[in-house]
Design a protein around this motif. Sequence first.
Motif, short mmCIF file in Angstrom:
data_model
loop_
_atom_site.label_atom_id
_atom_site.label_comp_id
_atom_site.label_asym_id
_atom_site.label_seq_id
_atom_site.Cartn_x
_atom_site.Cartn_y
_atom_site.Cartn_z
N GLY A 226 0.99 -1.25 0.19
CA GLY A 226 0.04 -0.07 0.07
C GLY A 226 0.80 1.54 -0.06
O GLY A 226 0.31 2.37 0.32
N ASP A 227 2.12 1.13 -0.24
CA ASP A 227 3.13 2.13 -0.23
C ASP A 227 2.71 3.07 1.32
O ASP A 227 2.75 2.43 2.20
CB ASP A 227 2.98 2.99 -1.34
CG ASP A 227 3.34 2.12 -2.49
OD1 ASP A 227 4.45 1.33 -2.67
OD2 ASP A 227 2.96 2.50 -3.64
N GLY A 228 2.75 4.47 0.80
CA GLY A 228 2.64 5.04 2.05
C GLY A 228 1.14 5.10 3.20
O GLY A 228 1.07 5.49 3.91
N SER A 229 0.03 4.49 2.35
CA SER A 229 -1.12 4.27 2.94
C SER A 229 -1.03 3.13 3.79
O SER A 229 -1.75 3.00 4.94
CB SER A 229 -2.06 4.16 1.92
OG SER A 229 -2.42 5.13 1.12
N GLY A 230 -0.29 2.26 3.74
CA GLY A 230 -0.07 0.89 4.36
C GLY A 230 -1.21 0.12 4.32
O GLY A 230 -1.91 0.05 3.29
N TRP A 231 -1.25 -0.93 5.08
CA TRP A 231 -2.42 -1.92 5.23
C TRP A 231 -3.55 -1.42 5.90
O TRP A 231 -3.67 -1.55 7.09
CB TRP A 231 -1.62 -3.09 5.84
CG TRP A 231 -2.47 -4.30 5.78
CD1 TRP A 231 -2.66 -5.17 7.15
CD2 TRP A 231 -3.02 -5.19 4.92
NE1 TRP A 231 -3.29 -6.19 6.74
CE2 TRP A 231 -3.55 -6.32 5.51
CE3 TRP A 231 -2.78 -5.19 3.59
CZ2 TRP A 231 -4.11 -7.29 4.72
CZ3 TRP A 231 -3.75 -6.15 2.72
CH2 TRP A 231 -4.06 -7.30 3.30
N THR A 232 -4.46 -1.15 5.33
CA THR A 232 -5.71 -0.25 6.02
C THR A 232 -6.82 -0.56 5.13
O THR A 232 -6.70 -1.28 4.07
CB THR A 232 -5.24 1.19 5.94
OG1 THR A 232 -6.38 1.60 6.80
CG2 THR A 232 -5.15 1.81 4.81
N LEU A 233 -7.97 -0.04 5.29
CA LEU A 233 -9.08 0.14 4.70
C LEU A 233 -9.17 1.12 3.63
O LEU A 233 -8.51 2.08 3.60
CB LEU A 233 -10.21 0.44 5.56
CG LEU A 233 -10.40 -0.58 6.76
CD1 LEU A 233 -11.65 -0.11 7.67
CD2 LEU A 233 -10.69 -2.04 6.23
N VAL B 114 6.06 -5.90 3.20
CA VAL B 114 6.12 -5.39 4.51
C VAL B 114 4.77 -4.76 4.56
O VAL B 114 4.34 -3.69 4.04
CB VAL B 114 7.29 -4.28 4.66
CG1 VAL B 114 7.20 -3.54 6.14
CG2 VAL B 114 8.42 -4.79 4.26
N PHE B 115 4.06 -5.18 5.80
CA PHE B 115 2.85 -4.88 5.98
C PHE B 115 2.83 -3.84 7.38
O PHE B 115 3.08 -4.10 8.34
CB PHE B 115 1.88 -5.95 6.30
CG PHE B 115 1.58 -6.87 5.30
CD1 PHE B 115 0.43 -6.80 4.65
CD2 PHE B 115 2.46 -7.88 5.21
CE1 PHE B 115 0.04 -7.47 3.40
CE2 PHE B 115 2.14 -8.51 4.02
CZ PHE B 115 0.79 -8.55 3.11
N ASN B 116 2.61 -2.64 7.07
CA ASN B 116 2.58 -1.32 8.09
C ASN B 116 1.02 -0.89 8.37
O ASN B 116 0.30 -0.74 7.78
CB ASN B 116 3.23 -0.15 7.68
CG ASN B 116 4.83 -0.65 7.55
OD1 ASN B 116 5.59 -1.02 8.58
ND2 ASN B 116 5.34 -0.32 6.33
N TYR B 117 0.66 -1.08 9.84
CA TYR B 117 -0.35 -0.73 10.20
C TYR B 117 -0.58 -0.41 11.79
O TYR B 117 0.41 -0.96 12.44
CB TYR B 117 -1.64 -1.74 9.91
CG TYR B 117 -1.02 -3.09 10.52
CD1 TYR B 117 -1.57 -3.52 11.74
CD2 TYR B 117 -0.29 -4.18 9.74
CE1 TYR B 117 -1.18 -4.73 12.04
CE2 TYR B 117 0.12 -5.18 10.23
CZ TYR B 117 -0.28 -5.46 11.29
OH TYR B 117 0.10 -6.91 11.97
N PRO B 118 -1.41 0.33 12.24
CA PRO B 118 -1.53 0.52 13.52
C PRO B 118 -1.49 -0.87 14.38
O PRO B 118 -2.65 -1.46 14.16
CB PRO B 118 -2.69 1.36 13.96
CG PRO B 118 -2.82 1.76 12.55
CD PRO B 118 -2.48 0.90 11.53
N GLN B 119 -0.76 -1.26 15.17
CA GLN B 119 -0.95 -2.45 16.02
C GLN B 119 -2.24 -2.55 16.73
O GLN B 119 -2.58 -1.62 17.34
CB GLN B 119 0.14 -2.73 17.00
CG GLN B 119 0.31 -4.24 17.61
CD GLN B 119 1.58 -4.30 18.44
OE1 GLN B 119 2.09 -3.40 18.97
NE2 GLN B 119 1.77 -5.61 18.58
N GLY B 120 -2.96 -3.72 16.48
CA GLY B 120 -4.50 -3.75 17.25
C GLY B 120 -5.38 -3.35 16.48
O GLY B 120 -6.56 -3.78 16.60
N VAL B 121 -5.28 -2.78 15.11
CA VAL B 121 -6.23 -2.02 14.38
C VAL B 121 -6.60 -3.07 13.35
O VAL B 121 -7.74 -3.36 12.87
CB VAL B 121 -5.68 -0.96 13.85
CG1 VAL B 121 -6.95 -0.37 12.75
CG2 VAL B 121 -5.98 0.32 14.98
N HIS B 122 -5.31 -3.90 12.64
CA HIS B 122 -5.52 -4.74 11.62
C HIS B 122 -4.49 -5.84 12.10
O HIS B 122 -3.88 -5.95 13.14
CB HIS B 122 -4.94 -4.13 10.42
CG HIS B 122 -5.62 -3.06 9.97
ND1 HIS B 122 -6.93 -3.24 9.53
CD2 HIS B 122 -5.43 -1.88 9.82
CE1 HIS B 122 -7.34 -1.88 9.20
NE2 HIS B 122 -6.28 -1.18 9.33
#
Length: 126
Positions: A31-38, A58-66
């Motif tokens: 997701g590039d700068g958006s990361g792993w999100t909705l 590399v999956f970047n997201y707020p821990q506990g959210v995804h």
Amino acid sequence: MATLDHIIVVLAVLAVVLFPTSTKATDYGVGDGSGWTLGIDYQAWANSKTFKVGDNLVFNYPQGVHNVFQVDGNAYTNCIIPPPSKAHTSGHDIIGLSSPGKAWFICGVNEHCATFNQKLAIDVKA
């Protein structure tokens, strides 16, 4: 007596023979700068990339959210969530692509996969 130029040529030839060129693995921030999100079209994101064995997602997201699950094609298509023990949950999950073929990933939080299409399918080249 060998000249310095001859020694350099011999060393260069040995380097080519003994240390063949290898391709460097690429780390892809999903997701590039958006990361792993909705709200991200991960298939459109993946379509512009060529994934190879040895690369990393590399999956970047707020821990506990995804979270991230690597699944099979059926679980991907039907958003079947594996047992929680199989989840990647660090918020910065690095998943190596170790074999060629299809690879599928989904978020297992609530209805993120089924309702919000938070999933990714890629083709990994040898």
